[in-house]
Design an enzyme around this catalytic site. Sequence first.
Site, mmCIF file in Angstrom:
data_model
loop_
_atom_site.group_PDB
_atom_site.id
_atom_site.type_symbol
_atom_site.label_atom_id
_atom_site.label_comp_id
_atom_site.label_asym_id
_atom_site.label_seq_id
_atom_site.Cartn_x
_atom_site.Cartn_y
_atom_site.Cartn_z
ATOM 1 N N ASP A 1 -17.855 -190.144 12.864
ATOM 2 C CA ASP A 1 -17.403 -188.869 13.437
ATOM 3 C C ASP A 1 -16.923 -189.027 14.886
ATOM 4 O O ASP A 1 -16.698 -188.043 15.577
ATOM 5 C CB ASP A 1 -18.508 -187.806 13.346
ATOM 6 C CG ASP A 1 -19.753 -188.153 14.172
ATOM 7 O OD1 ASP A 1 -19.771 -189.212 14.842
ATOM 8 O OD2 ASP A 1 -20.709 -187.361 14.161
ATOM 9 N N GLU B 1 -22.778 -186.288 19.655
ATOM 10 C CA GLU B 1 -22.068 -185.800 18.479
ATOM 11 C C GLU B 1 -20.878 -184.924 18.894
ATOM 12 O O GLU B 1 -20.804 -184.497 20.043
ATOM 13 C CB GLU B 1 -23.050 -184.983 17.617
ATOM 14 C CG GLU B 1 -24.254 -185.783 17.118
ATOM 15 C CD GLU B 1 -23.896 -186.826 16.045
ATOM 16 O OE1 GLU B 1 -22.741 -187.308 16.026
ATOM 17 O OE2 GLU B 1 -24.781 -187.167 15.245
ATOM 18 N N ASP C 1 -30.026 -195.056 23.056
ATOM 19 C CA ASP C 1 -30.648 -193.926 22.366
ATOM 20 C C ASP C 1 -31.856 -194.339 21.538
ATOM 21 O O ASP C 1 -32.134 -195.530 21.368
ATOM 22 C CB ASP C 1 -29.613 -193.192 21.483
ATOM 23 C CG ASP C 1 -28.741 -194.164 20.664
ATOM 24 O OD1 ASP C 1 -29.140 -195.342 20.508
ATOM 25 O OD2 ASP C 1 -27.681 -193.741 20.195
ATOM 26 N N HIS D 1 -18.586 -190.390 17.425
ATOM 27 C CA HIS D 1 -19.597 -190.315 18.493
ATOM 28 C C HIS D 1 -19.811 -191.669 19.171
ATOM 29 O O HIS D 1 -19.610 -192.716 18.562
ATOM 30 C CB HIS D 1 -20.930 -189.740 17.981
ATOM 31 C CG HIS D 1 -21.711 -190.610 17.059
ATOM 32 N ND1 HIS D 1 -22.567 -190.105 16.113
ATOM 33 C CD2 HIS D 1 -21.787 -191.968 16.926
ATOM 34 C CE1 HIS D 1 -23.132 -191.107 15.456
ATOM 35 N NE2 HIS D 1 -22.679 -192.245 15.934
#
Length: 258
Positions: free
Chosen positions: A136, A143, A67, A138
């Site tokens: 979280d 997400e 990413d 991810h």
Amino acid sequence: MEVIVTQNAQDMSLTAARVVAKVLNTKPNAVLGLATGSTPLGLYQELVRMHQDEGLDFSQVTTFNLDEYVGLTRKHPQSYHYFMYENLFKHINIPKQNIFIPSGTTDNYEAFCQWYEQRIVECGGIDLQILGIGSDGHIAFNEPSSSLGSRTRIKTLAKQTIDDNARFFDAPEQVPIYAITMGVGTILEARRLLLLANGVNKAAAIAATIEGPVTSMITASALQLHRNAMVIVDRDAASQLKMLDYYEWIQAKMPDAP
Ligand code: PGA
């Protein structure tokens, strides 16, 4: 999923580096998927050391990063381009043309994303994909609520991720809101997955990833669908695992396994 519990973050990095080195020694022209963030830093330091001291060779290796922040140029100190060159690429003998990182500054994201996916296929697919995990749950910037079939695309970062990553920027408002990221579906096509996590702030996400249901709310849980996924954690990140004794038992019995 194979779960390896190590004593601390340094052991996690050294164990991961041995996995990567084994892949490169078996297949010198392997295609590696790479991750950024604080988690893989120790792994990259060890790979650099192995290159310098033991001649670990990257001359035929190709890499694809997961990413990049949208809007940061490759020279921006918080861009993932910059991170990768500073922490790995400039210290090893990988040819520049074999390095692929999503562009945060293209003027046609849709075309770029398609090209990136196509390039992975043209290079023969990813042999080993390194992954970190967000608090979280991810993987890459997929997400919570990202499709488990998603491909490389633009994602809006979750507030939690922006807060977590604010520590790298001068002010929270400077954290980009958008990122270009491989999808969960893209990641699942790699032949092997290697997820690393250390620290107590990853413990809940790791427990949900390994022992919770497969859900787009914890995109790392998609690793349960992969036939060759390994998770290397330190004791803190492993602290909420219900089956911790079992994973350690497997590790202890491994040398004698049939
Ligand atoms: P970290 O980030 O390694 O900096 O904790 C991991 C991630 O968000 O994927």
